[in-house]
Scaffold this active site. Sequence first.
Site, short mmCIF file in Angstrom:
data_model
loop_
_atom_site.label_atom_id
_atom_site.label_comp_id
_atom_site.label_asym_id
_atom_site.label_seq_id
_atom_site.Cartn_x
_atom_site.Cartn_y
_atom_site.Cartn_z
N HIS A 127 -1.79 7.66 -6.45
CA HIS A 127 -2.07 8.73 -7.40
C HIS A 127 -2.29 8.12 -8.78
O HIS A 127 -1.67 7.11 -9.10
CB HIS A 127 -0.91 9.73 -7.46
CG HIS A 127 -1.26 11.03 -8.10
ND1 HIS A 127 -1.17 11.22 -9.46
CD2 HIS A 127 -1.74 12.18 -7.58
CE1 HIS A 127 -1.56 12.45 -9.74
NE2 HIS A 127 -1.92 13.06 -8.62
N GLU B 66 -2.08 15.30 -1.00
CA GLU B 66 -3.12 15.53 0.01
C GLU B 66 -2.64 15.15 1.41
O GLU B 66 -3.13 15.68 2.40
CB GLU B 66 -4.39 14.72 -0.32
CG GLU B 66 -4.90 14.88 -1.74
CD GLU B 66 -5.70 16.15 -1.95
OE1 GLU B 66 -5.35 17.16 -1.33
OE2 GLU B 66 -6.65 16.12 -2.74
#
Length: 363
Positions: A248, A306
């Site tokens: 991320h 996700e």
Amino acid sequence: MSEPRIFEGLEGVLVARTELSEVDGACGRLTVRGHPIEALAGGLPFEAMLGLLLDGKLPDAVRLAELVAELGTARARAHAALAPRFAALCSNDAMTTLLSGLATLPNDATSSDALATAAVTTAHWIQTQRGEPLLSPRPELTHALDLLAMANLPAASEAQGKLLDAYLVTVAEHGFNASTFAARVTASTGAALPAAMLAGVATLSGPLHGGAPGPVLDMLDAVGEPERALRYVRAELLAGRRIMGMGHRIYRVRDPRAFVLERALEAFRSHDRSSPRLELARAVETAAEAELSRKYPERAIRANVEFYTALLLEALAIPRPAFTAIFACARLAGYAAHYAEQRRTGRLIRPSALYVGPHSGHP
Ligand code: COA
């Protein structure tokens, strides 16, 4: 003369004050209007999150019922407006269709109209792809349950509705991400709400923003068995490919939303016939974390939102090509709150660029 410093990607550049959410990348915390995401997701319907974002506080029972009714009425309105022309605006791509649906909104549309249009368009897109008739909304249902019902997903029961609510609440708001920023830039010009929603959704359509969950499932399909996870991850990294659902830009620890979604899936487990999938995913995550830590000892690359989004939307039998549109159905709530905040407190957003093209020869 030294070149001025350029902040490509705007990383670390503060461009506004916001009361909506705080993303703490070092500690792995997401706080929405003072509430940790862990306290919001899994227990509240999406309408409560919408109330929190728009009103500044969690709704009481009366306000919550009002929001449920308002969204229900807006879905009925959206269906009446969209159904007669759906064949003309529907394309093979869910996000393009969503943009076409939102583009039908008048300038004075409300945030409920935008959210309802997104849910109706996405459900109708799923039905159209299957060659099935469009289903009318049921305004008395919650937004999550009706979204599942309009898309005719198997067993759109309370448990499924709760699981989708957990997802919609978890991803509704997340600081100044690219699409929220795009919506705020549009709001800063004084443009109408639907224009800002369109800007946000158009930006979300890019694969670097909202597109990883489908590839996460492709990866799980390719791994097949938990015992093969380590071998698969090693081969992927050796080939220079990225492990989907890992890493991320801001979080330097495991994404807090990954924990929240994993917990929601566990709670759903007794109804979840795809739990071997959860075991497989955990094996891949463990293998990926170990191999990525070995490869990048200085940089923690952990599971992001996700990774578990993929499993959750799959458990709800939502087709993979609709994943990003479902994400948009939630994130529009964040865009709407940012639109209001930007219009109330913000200034025209107009940065500058260093010109590096040819010069005209003027003295
Ligand atoms: N798998 C393998 N390597 C990864 C990786 C992953 N998931 N994520 C980052 N890396 C590596 C990069 O290859 C890069 O290595 P290099 O320096 O040898 O080239 C290094 O870590 C830094 O990557 P960078 O792209 O600069 O980090 P970032 O913070 O900008 O990237 C993402 C964030 C999300 C784009 C990135 O982690 C990624 O591509 N993840 C996979 C896609 C995904 O899950 N997206 C959804 C995000 S919510």
